[in-house]
Design a protein around this motif. Structure first.
Motif, PDB file in Angstrom:
ATOM      1  N   ILE A 196      42.258  26.527  49.368  1.00  0.00           N
ATOM      2  CA  ILE A 196      41.191  27.286  48.724  1.00  0.00           C
ATOM      3  C   ILE A 196      41.753  28.120  47.578  1.00  0.00           C
ATOM      4  CG2 ILE A 196      39.419  29.056  49.060  1.00  0.00           C
ATOM      5  CD1 ILE A 196      39.347  28.189  52.041  1.00  0.00           C
ATOM      6  N   ILE A 197      42.883  28.779  47.856  1.00  0.00           N
ATOM      7  CA  ILE A 197      43.518  29.599  46.833  1.00  0.00           C
ATOM      8  C   ILE A 197      43.971  28.749  45.653  1.00  0.00           C
ATOM      9  CG2 ILE A 197      45.539  31.048  46.339  1.00  0.00           C
ATOM     10  CD1 ILE A 197      45.278  32.128  49.207  1.00  0.00           C
ATOM     11  N   GLU A 198      44.544  27.585  45.936  1.00  0.00           N
ATOM     12  CA  GLU A 198      45.008  26.702  44.872  1.00  0.00           C
ATOM     13  C   GLU A 198      43.842  26.258  43.988  1.00  0.00           C
ATOM     14  OE1 GLU A 198      46.987  24.248  42.297  1.00  0.00           O
ATOM     15  OE2 GLU A 198      47.810  25.773  43.642  1.00  0.00           O
ATOM     16  N   ALA A 199      42.699  25.950  44.594  1.00  0.00           N
ATOM     17  CA  ALA A 199      41.527  25.532  43.816  1.00  0.00           C
ATOM     18  C   ALA A 199      41.029  26.677  42.931  1.00  0.00           C
ATOM     19  CB  ALA A 199      40.416  25.063  44.749  1.00  0.00           C
ATOM     20  N   ALA A 200      41.003  27.894  43.476  1.00  0.00           N
ATOM     21  CA  ALA A 200      40.553  29.054  42.703  1.00  0.00           C
ATOM     22  C   ALA A 200      41.537  29.371  41.587  1.00  0.00           C
ATOM     23  CB  ALA A 200      40.389  30.261  43.622  1.00  0.00           C
ATOM     24  N   GLU A 201      42.824  29.302  41.891  1.00  0.00           N
ATOM     25  CA  GLU A 201      43.833  29.568  40.873  1.00  0.00           C
ATOM     26  C   GLU A 201      43.792  28.537  39.748  1.00  0.00           C
ATOM     27  OE1 GLU A 201      47.453  29.763  43.097  1.00  0.00           O
ATOM     28  OE2 GLU A 201      47.252  31.926  43.502  1.00  0.00           O
ATOM     29  N   GLY A 202      43.408  27.303  40.096  1.00  0.00           N
ATOM     30  CA  GLY A 202      43.282  26.268  39.075  1.00  0.00           C
ATOM     31  C   GLY A 202      42.240  26.620  38.030  1.00  0.00           C
ATOM     32  N   ILE A 203      41.131  27.226  38.451  1.00  0.00           N
ATOM     33  CA  ILE A 203      40.089  27.650  37.518  1.00  0.00           C
ATOM     34  C   ILE A 203      40.640  28.691  36.547  1.00  0.00           C
ATOM     35  CG2 ILE A 203      37.861  28.844  37.351  1.00  0.00           C
ATOM     36  CD1 ILE A 203      37.108  27.569  40.041  1.00  0.00           C
ATOM     37  N   VAL A 204      41.460  29.609  37.070  1.00  0.00           N
ATOM     38  CA  VAL A 204      42.065  30.643  36.224  1.00  0.00           C
ATOM     39  C   VAL A 204      43.089  30.028  35.272  1.00  0.00           C
ATOM     40  CG1 VAL A 204      43.459  32.745  36.230  1.00  0.00           C
ATOM     41  CG2 VAL A 204      41.669  32.447  37.956  1.00  0.00           C
ATOM     42  N   ARG A 205      43.935  29.139  35.799  1.00  0.00           N
ATOM     43  CA  ARG A 205      44.977  28.530  34.965  1.00  0.00           C
ATOM     44  C   ARG A 205      44.390  27.738  33.803  1.00  0.00           C
ATOM     45  NH1 ARG A 205      47.401  27.144  39.913  1.00  0.00           N
ATOM     46  NH2 ARG A 205      46.595  25.018  39.672  1.00  0.00           N
ATOM     47  N   ARG A 206      43.270  27.084  34.041  1.00  0.00           N
ATOM     48  CA  ARG A 206      42.640  26.276  32.994  1.00  0.00           C
ATOM     49  C   ARG A 206      41.869  27.130  31.990  1.00  0.00           C
ATOM     50  NH1 ARG A 206      41.792  23.092  37.628  1.00  0.00           N
ATOM     51  NH2 ARG A 206      39.645  23.866  37.874  1.00  0.00           N
ATOM     52  N   HIS A 211      38.412  35.883  36.412  1.00  0.00           N
ATOM     53  CA  HIS A 211      38.408  36.228  37.836  1.00  0.00           C
ATOM     54  C   HIS A 211      37.594  35.183  38.590  1.00  0.00           C
ATOM     55  CE1 HIS A 211      39.939  40.294  36.955  1.00  0.00           C
ATOM     56  NE2 HIS A 211      39.086  40.305  35.952  1.00  0.00           N
ATOM     57  N   VAL A 212      38.081  34.770  39.761  1.00  0.00           N
ATOM     58  CA  VAL A 212      37.347  33.853  40.626  1.00  0.00           C
ATOM     59  C   VAL A 212      37.219  34.496  41.999  1.00  0.00           C
ATOM     60  CG1 VAL A 212      37.252  31.561  41.688  1.00  0.00           C
ATOM     61  CG2 VAL A 212      38.247  31.845  39.403  1.00  0.00           C
ATOM     62  N   THR A 224      40.945  35.829  43.002  1.00  0.00           N
ATOM     63  CA  THR A 224      42.168  35.477  42.295  1.00  0.00           C
ATOM     64  C   THR A 224      41.983  35.695  40.796  1.00  0.00           C
ATOM     65  OG1 THR A 224      43.877  33.767  42.031  1.00  0.00           O
ATOM     66  CG2 THR A 224      41.589  33.024  42.000  1.00  0.00           C
ATOM     67  N   ASN A 225      43.063  36.114  40.161  1.00  0.00           N
ATOM     68  CA  ASN A 225      43.092  36.300  38.709  1.00  0.00           C
ATOM     69  C   ASN A 225      44.536  36.186  38.242  1.00  0.00           C
ATOM     70  OD1 ASN A 225      44.275  38.864  39.297  1.00  0.00           O
ATOM     71  ND2 ASN A 225      42.218  39.755  39.469  1.00  0.00           N
ATOM     72  N   GLY A 226      44.811  36.559  37.031  1.00  0.00           N
ATOM     73  CA  GLY A 226      46.162  36.427  36.498  1.00  0.00           C
ATOM     74  C   GLY A 226      47.193  37.297  37.178  1.00  0.00           C
ATOM     75  N   VAL A 264      40.372  44.457  42.825  1.00  0.00           N
ATOM     76  CA  VAL A 264      40.360  44.430  44.288  1.00  0.00           C
ATOM     77  C   VAL A 264      39.335  45.403  44.833  1.00  0.00           C
ATOM     78  CG1 VAL A 264      41.719  44.833  46.378  1.00  0.00           C
ATOM     79  CG2 VAL A 264      42.753  43.631  44.446  1.00  0.00           C
ATOM     80  N   ASP A 265      39.161  46.544  44.174  1.00  0.00           N
ATOM     81  CA  ASP A 265      38.132  47.502  44.579  1.00  0.00           C
ATOM     82  C   ASP A 265      36.743  46.918  44.355  1.00  0.00           C
ATOM     83  OD1 ASP A 265      37.056  49.818  45.535  1.00  0.00           O
ATOM     84  OD2 ASP A 265      37.378  50.985  43.715  1.00  0.00           O
ATOM     85  N   ALA A 266      36.576  46.177  43.260  1.00  0.00           N
ATOM     86  CA  ALA A 266      35.301  45.508  42.993  1.00  0.00           C
ATOM     87  C   ALA A 266      35.005  44.478  44.079  1.00  0.00           C
ATOM     88  CB  ALA A 266      35.330  44.840  41.621  1.00  0.00           C
ATOM     89  N   LEU A 267      36.055  43.785  44.550  1.00  0.00           N
ATOM     90  CA  LEU A 267      35.880  42.828  45.644  1.00  0.00           C
ATOM     91  C   LEU A 267      35.401  43.537  46.901  1.00  0.00           C
ATOM     92  CD1 LEU A 267      36.235  39.965  46.852  1.00  0.00           C
ATOM     93  CD2 LEU A 267      38.611  40.598  47.361  1.00  0.00           C
ATOM     94  N   ARG A 268      36.009  44.659  47.226  1.00  0.00           N
ATOM     95  CA  ARG A 268      35.585  45.431  48.410  1.00  0.00           C
ATOM     96  C   ARG A 268      34.124  45.852  48.293  1.00  0.00           C
ATOM     97  NH1 ARG A 268      40.889  47.735  47.751  1.00  0.00           N
ATOM     98  NH2 ARG A 268      42.212  47.314  49.567  1.00  0.00           N
ATOM     99  N   PHE A 269      33.747  46.326  47.125  1.00  0.00           N
ATOM    100  CA  PHE A 269      32.366  46.774  46.924  1.00  0.00           C
ATOM    101  C   PHE A 269      31.406  45.592  47.048  1.00  0.00           C
ATOM    102  CE2 PHE A 269      29.101  49.063  44.219  1.00  0.00           C
ATOM    103  CZ  PHE A 269      28.898  50.095  45.128  1.00  0.00           C
TER     104      PHE A 269
END
Length: 304
Positions: A196-206, A211-212, A224-226, A264-269
């Motif tokens: 799952i992480i690899e798929a999300a990181e792929g969106i960022v890398r491309r 942010h995903v 995940t992000n840079g 990360v705080d935005a994720l928590r919210f």
């Protein structure tokens, strides 16, 4: 692009053929973008809804948008706005949700909507929900590029062609697929967390998104992000309805970003808002008091 007139009610038991009488009936303006706006405004933000509306259901939708005190930019269409129905069966404590494909949109109608978006002045442009019939598959990529050209942060939350082609425009600030939508996008099972992480990181890398955020229901969420990847567990709450949980999550994340909070705080919210949404019956969505309370609970258990 494909809003709904949301109807929700409760019955004791669903039976075939029989006429079943329900109670606790609710009518709300629905569809991804409108739901996001409803929660964003509850949190104290300002939002304008740009949406398509037609027919008798569309007139009811317009009235409900006004009732919820949302600023609107309505694009009139010839076809009928769809109706979404959510039924809670008390005996089984199960929720049944029925949604149709929606109207067929003409070229002139979606082009009018695109032109309206091109004139919008805002900090964040959220494109949320499915694309109706007749709208080009790359419509979200089109408006994403319009946003980027004007320095507006573009946020995408769609599925199927809307998500896949929307990402092709590149440069989204945030994309929020559910785990099911991410699986459909990649064509992979994504059973393990690493996948799952690899798929999300792929969106960022491309370069498709900065942010995903992947929502996974009772399994929590991943951001995940840079700067790396964060996984947070779900908050334990008693679910009343799953309607609008993802939209509430997204609204709170965007609100947190707009307030200058760290990712990360935005994720928590966002997770607090998603949990708050399932506490409310039918199509009521997350309430601000519940969001802040649950966010406080998360803050006690997760250091910043």
């Amino acid at each position: 692009m494909n809003p709904t007139l949301d109807v929700a009610f409760e019955i004791d038991r669903i039976l075939p053929v029989h006429k079943m009488r329900g109670g606790n009936e609710r009518h709300d303006p629905g569809g991804g973008g409108i739901n996001v706006a409803r929660v964003f405004v509850r949190l104290g933000g300002n939002a304008r809804c740009c949406y398509l509306s037609g027919g008798a259901a569309g007139a009811a939708l317009d009235w409900l948008v006004d009732l919820h005190q949302l600023v609107r930019n309505r694009i009139a269409i010839a076809d009928e706005t769809r109706v979404s129905t959510s039924i809670f069966e008390r005996d089984s404590e199960s929720e049944y949700r029925f949604v149709t494909d929606g109207p067929i949109i003409s070229a002139a109608e979606w082009q009018e909507c695109e032109a309206a978006v091109a004139e919008i002045s805002c900090d964040y442009l959220v494109a949320s929900g499915s694309l109706p019939q007749g709208v080009p598959k790359d419509f979200y990529a089109r408006i994403g590029r319009l946003a980027k050209e004007r320095g507006i942060r573009f946020v995408l939350d769609s599925s199927g062609a809307g998500l896949a082609h929307g990402l092709e425009g590149g440069g989204a600030f945030l994309v929020k697929p559910s785990i099911g939508e991410l699986r459909a996008l990649t064509g992979k099972q994504l059973q393990e967390e690493e996948a799952i992480i690899e798929a999300a990181e792929g969106i960022v890398r491309r370069g498709e998104a900065e942010h995903v955020a992947v929502t996974m229901g009772h399994d929590g969420a991943i951001l995940t992000n840079g700067n790396g990847t964060t996984r947070l567990p779900a908050l334990p709450v008693e679910a009343m309805s799953a309607v609008g949980a993802g939209d509430s999550f997204l609204a709170a994340m965007v609100h947190a970003f707009s307030a200058g909070r760290e990712p990360v705080d935005a994720l928590r919210f966002g997770m607090a808002a998603g949990a708050a949404a399932v506490l409310t019956p039918g199509t009521d969505l997350a309430r601000a008091d519940d969001i802040h309370r649950l966010y406080g609970d998360m803050s006690k258990h997760h250091s910043f």
